[in-house]
Design an enzyme around this catalytic site. Sequence first.
Site, PDB file in Angstrom:
ATOM      1  CG  ASP A 187      24.981 -25.236 -10.644  1.00 17.43           C
ATOM      2  OD1 ASP A 187      25.446 -24.995 -11.763  1.00 17.43           O
ATOM      3  OD2 ASP A 187      24.685 -26.381 -10.256  1.00 17.43           O
ATOM      4  NE  ARG A 210      23.022 -25.440  -6.587  1.00 18.36           N
ATOM      5  CZ  ARG A 210      21.909 -25.707  -7.215  1.00 18.36           C
ATOM      6  NH1 ARG A 210      20.737 -25.472  -6.634  1.00 18.36           N
ATOM      7  NH2 ARG A 210      21.919 -26.209  -8.435  1.00 18.36           N
ATOM      8  CE  LYS A 220      24.636 -21.895 -14.985  1.00 17.58           C
ATOM      9  NZ  LYS A 220      24.515 -22.694 -13.747  1.00 17.58           N
ATOM     10  CG  HIS A 267      16.548 -29.139 -15.293  1.00 20.60           C
ATOM     11  ND1 HIS A 267      16.603 -27.821 -15.684  1.00 20.60           N
ATOM     12  CD2 HIS A 267      17.578 -29.327 -14.439  1.00 20.60           C
ATOM     13  CE1 HIS A 267      17.619 -27.234 -15.070  1.00 20.60           C
ATOM     14  NE2 HIS A 267      18.224 -28.128 -14.316  1.00 20.60           N
ATOM     15  CG  ASP A 288      23.289 -28.735 -17.607  1.00 25.87           C
ATOM     16  OD1 ASP A 288      23.511 -28.906 -16.389  1.00 25.87           O
ATOM     17  OD2 ASP A 288      22.406 -27.974 -18.034  1.00 25.87           O
TER      18      ASP A 288
END
Length: 402
Positions: free
Chosen positions: A142, A150, A236, A249, A319
């Site tokens: 990601d 990241r 996404k 989440h 996801d």
Amino acid sequence: MLGDPPDTQRRLGRVRAKRTAALPFLVATVLLGATACGGATPTDPTAAPTRAAPSTTPPPADPVAAWVDERMSQLTIEEKAAALLMLHAPGTDPAPLRAYVDAGVSGLILMGDNVPPGPAELAALTAAAQADPEAPVLVGIDEEGGEVQRLPWDESASAEELRAEPAAASRIAFASRASTLAQAGVSVNFGIVADVTADSESFIFGRILGTDPAAAAERVAAAVSGEQGTVFSTLKHFPGHGAAPGDSHSSVPAAPLTIDEWRAGPAIPFGAGIEAGAELVMTGHLAYPAVDAAPASLSAEWHRILREELGFAGVIVTDDMLMLQHNGLPEYADPGENAVRAIAAGSDLLLYVLPADPSEFGISVDGLAASIVAAVQSGRIDVGRLDEAVERVLTLRRSLVA
């Protein structure tokens, strides 16, 4: 490295429906222009039409498609099931990642805990995890920039910065980002947020490329164009998180839109990204109850819309599947059942961000594969559905070396 012959482009979803639809008009325009030019030679209306001699040369074979067909003929049903998984193992030791690859998964997703101090060390890590030179495992990350980043050495502009700039800036930023990823051995960027919202209170607001569908679409398409040929692009979170208040989440957010409202709004950036050539679309664990009460990641109807209405022929990836378990709802407590529902709905690749001990959540490669195999054997998953998913994933992997 990522250039593809025509049939492979079809498999990867580089659909050009709008251009195809325009061909008759373009042909007519060219012909009219030719007759209007002063140098054109008038034709004799009584003359017999000339016909080109039929070609005796067969169309060139697509080497990627041929390889995929050959590999498919060698796989057991258990191997096919494992090939639909993309997993994460924490840490900078390549051994756990390589163990997943040796177990037959098709992908690895890197999180922040996998990232060593510099790009050379990350390149060594990703190289050590590879096992099949004929079909490298997909390495995803990601890397949006900004809130979700990241790699600390990625200096490309974030979405929040890019939405205030012309669309060309998005192409430049994502081209630079793609180069940074490719140099580190990353082949898939889960980095293009096609969601759209004007709500500054939305948890996704800092990650969107535009606050209205047209602006978002222009920048999403530019971002895909920037990554093209360097890493595989992912859009996404389909069908659009911006319209669904809440954070997927920890819940299953619901969007209050009808299908027509969706088509006139959230659908537009996804359509633009698909038209630009994105190879993957990530489904979200979010619902549009007016279309389907199930999360899109488990919804056959949303997969149908993505394939048939938006013309996407590439890889559909979920996801993180653990998010369904994290929301605490009993209907999503069984990881094997979640996997079966996702594949039966139309998913091609299941994403899992796992801890060092996946058994904490009842997950293993063998366990997930066994659930999928049992569903195929019972008829819950059609064998053709399994095969088309594996073919799409293998096509993506083989395209890395073709």
